[in-house]
Design a protein around this motif. Structure first.
Motif, PDB file in Angstrom:
ATOM      1  N   VAL A  13      69.241  62.124   0.045  1.00  0.00           N
ATOM      2  CA  VAL A  13      69.835  62.982  -0.991  1.00  0.00           C
ATOM      3  C   VAL A  13      71.046  63.697  -0.395  1.00  0.00           C
ATOM      4  CG1 VAL A  13      69.479  64.929  -2.539  1.00  0.00           C
ATOM      5  CG2 VAL A  13      67.590  63.348  -2.086  1.00  0.00           C
ATOM      6  N   PRO A  14      72.246  63.519  -0.957  1.00  0.00           N
ATOM      7  CA  PRO A  14      73.429  64.207  -0.427  1.00  0.00           C
ATOM      8  C   PRO A  14      73.243  65.718  -0.376  1.00  0.00           C
ATOM      9  CG  PRO A  14      74.090  62.484  -1.955  1.00  0.00           C
ATOM     10  CD  PRO A  14      72.596  62.583  -2.043  1.00  0.00           C
ATOM     11  N   ALA A  15      73.802  66.329   0.652  1.00  0.00           N
ATOM     12  CA  ALA A  15      73.692  67.775   0.821  1.00  0.00           C
ATOM     13  C   ALA A  15      74.256  68.529  -0.375  1.00  0.00           C
ATOM     14  CB  ALA A  15      74.413  68.205   2.096  1.00  0.00           C
ATOM     15  N   ALA A  16      75.212  67.922  -1.073  1.00  0.00           N
ATOM     16  CA  ALA A  16      75.831  68.578  -2.224  1.00  0.00           C
ATOM     17  C   ALA A  16      74.819  68.920  -3.301  1.00  0.00           C
ATOM     18  CB  ALA A  16      76.921  67.680  -2.807  1.00  0.00           C
ATOM     19  N   TYR A  17      73.683  68.215  -3.331  1.00  0.00           N
ATOM     20  CA  TYR A  17      72.669  68.455  -4.359  1.00  0.00           C
ATOM     21  C   TYR A  17      71.541  69.361  -3.892  1.00  0.00           C
ATOM     22  CZ  TYR A  17      74.846  64.461  -6.710  1.00  0.00           C
ATOM     23  OH  TYR A  17      75.738  63.620  -7.309  1.00  0.00           O
ATOM     24  N   ARG A  18      71.393  69.512  -2.596  1.00  0.00           N
ATOM     25  CA  ARG A  18      70.177  70.142  -2.080  1.00  0.00           C
ATOM     26  C   ARG A  18      70.146  71.662  -2.241  1.00  0.00           C
ATOM     27  NH1 ARG A  18      69.845  68.137   3.606  1.00  0.00           N
ATOM     28  NH2 ARG A  18      71.423  66.518   3.296  1.00  0.00           N
ATOM     29  N   SER A  19      71.267  72.256  -2.596  1.00  0.00           N
ATOM     30  CA  SER A  19      71.290  73.707  -2.813  1.00  0.00           C
ATOM     31  C   SER A  19      71.285  74.070  -4.291  1.00  0.00           C
ATOM     32  CB  SER A  19      72.522  74.320  -2.154  1.00  0.00           C
ATOM     33  OG  SER A  19      73.706  73.782  -2.735  1.00  0.00           O
ATOM     34  N   TYR A  20      71.216  73.092  -5.164  1.00  0.00           N
ATOM     35  CA  TYR A  20      71.259  73.351  -6.605  1.00  0.00           C
ATOM     36  C   TYR A  20      70.150  74.333  -7.006  1.00  0.00           C
ATOM     37  CZ  TYR A  20      71.625  72.305 -11.607  1.00  0.00           C
ATOM     38  OH  TYR A  20      71.795  72.397 -12.964  1.00  0.00           O
TER      39      TYR A  20
END
Length: 262
Positions: free
Chosen positions: A84-91
């Motif tokens: 899972v790209p890091a860009a999604y993991r803080s959503y």
């Protein structure tokens, strides 16, 4: 447009947020930005490419072959790839810059993940950011630092002419269609760089970026096969009730020859 607000005591004291349980929020992202630290893992699971951003380039996870479609998100919101790209993991959180150059933590208030009763507190009983919020902020700050390093690496690749348009073509019902806007490493040019340029690329960690992107291109065929599987399922639902999408081929390490992508 999403309702993005700066996290503040005035607005979020007493409020709670829940961790996402679905990737539906990413279902329309054909690409996702990546930073250099995550490339070694990402390249083992999905195709990577570059997109042009103003006068520079940035690496991305290639998640779809048509605009507005993320083939790695199932209809029920599951993530279908192994990374899972890091860009999604803080959503639903993200960092943003204020007009005076300050970085602030923001949250998407209409994400469906904010609550008055359920989830993690934004602020603790001492009116300080909760540990969960601090963890999110620390993660985002690390990603931001990595983004600067990624820009330096891509600038070195661009300086030496090592990024070129990626010619991808799809055979669709309406005929041959080019996938535009993606770039790849020019392997021929990379093999011909001078010793001086090679050292400069190495010092900027640009070689890591280049080799990860080259290695990842093997997964483009599986993405094309996933596109075909989606199309077949959509055709089947015209006659029969929808069923589970067969994605077993994603776990197959062999090359898939599907003919639609070259």
């Amino acid at each position: 447009m999403p309702d993005i607000q700066v996290v503040s005591r005035e607005r979020h004291a007493g409020k709670r947020w829940m961790r996402y349980a679905s990737y539906a929020f990413a279902s329309t992202d054909a690409v996702a930005p990546l930073v250099i630290q995550e490339l070694p893992k990402a390249c083992m699971m999905m195709p990577l490419g570059f997109v042009a951003v103003e006068d520079s380039f940035m690496p991305v996870a290639v998640q779809g072959l048509t605009p507005g479609t993320n083939l790695l998100v199932a209809a029920d919101g599951r993530w279908l790839a192994g990374y899972v790209p890091a860009a999604y993991r803080s959503y639903p959180f993200a960092l943003a810059n204020t007009p005076d150059g300050q970085q602030v933590l923001t949250v998407i208030e209409d994400s469906g993940l904010l609550s008055d009763t359920d989830g993690e507190l934004f602020f603790d009983e001492d009116d300080q950011p909760s540990q969960a919020v601090k963890d999110v902020l620390n993660f985002l700050e690390q990603v931001a630092i990595n983004r600067l390093a990624t820009r330096r690496a891509c600038a070195a690749l661009q300086k030496h002419g090592l990024i070129k348009p990626w010619p991808i073509n799809l055979d669709t019902e309406s005929g041959r269609q080019a996938v535009e806007g993606l770039y790849t490493i020019d392997e021929t040019a990379l093999n011909q760089v001078s010793a001086e340029a090679l050292q400069e690329l190495r010092d900027a960690s640009a070689l890591l970026v280049a080799y990860c992107q080259i290695l990842s291109t093997q997964h483009l065929q599986k993405l094309g096969a996933l596109l075909r599987a989606h199309a077949a399922q959509q055709a089947a639902t015209l006659e029969t009730p929808a069923g589970e999408l067969d994605i077993e081929f994603l776990n197959d390490s062999d090359t898939i020859n599907f003919g639609a992508l070259r």
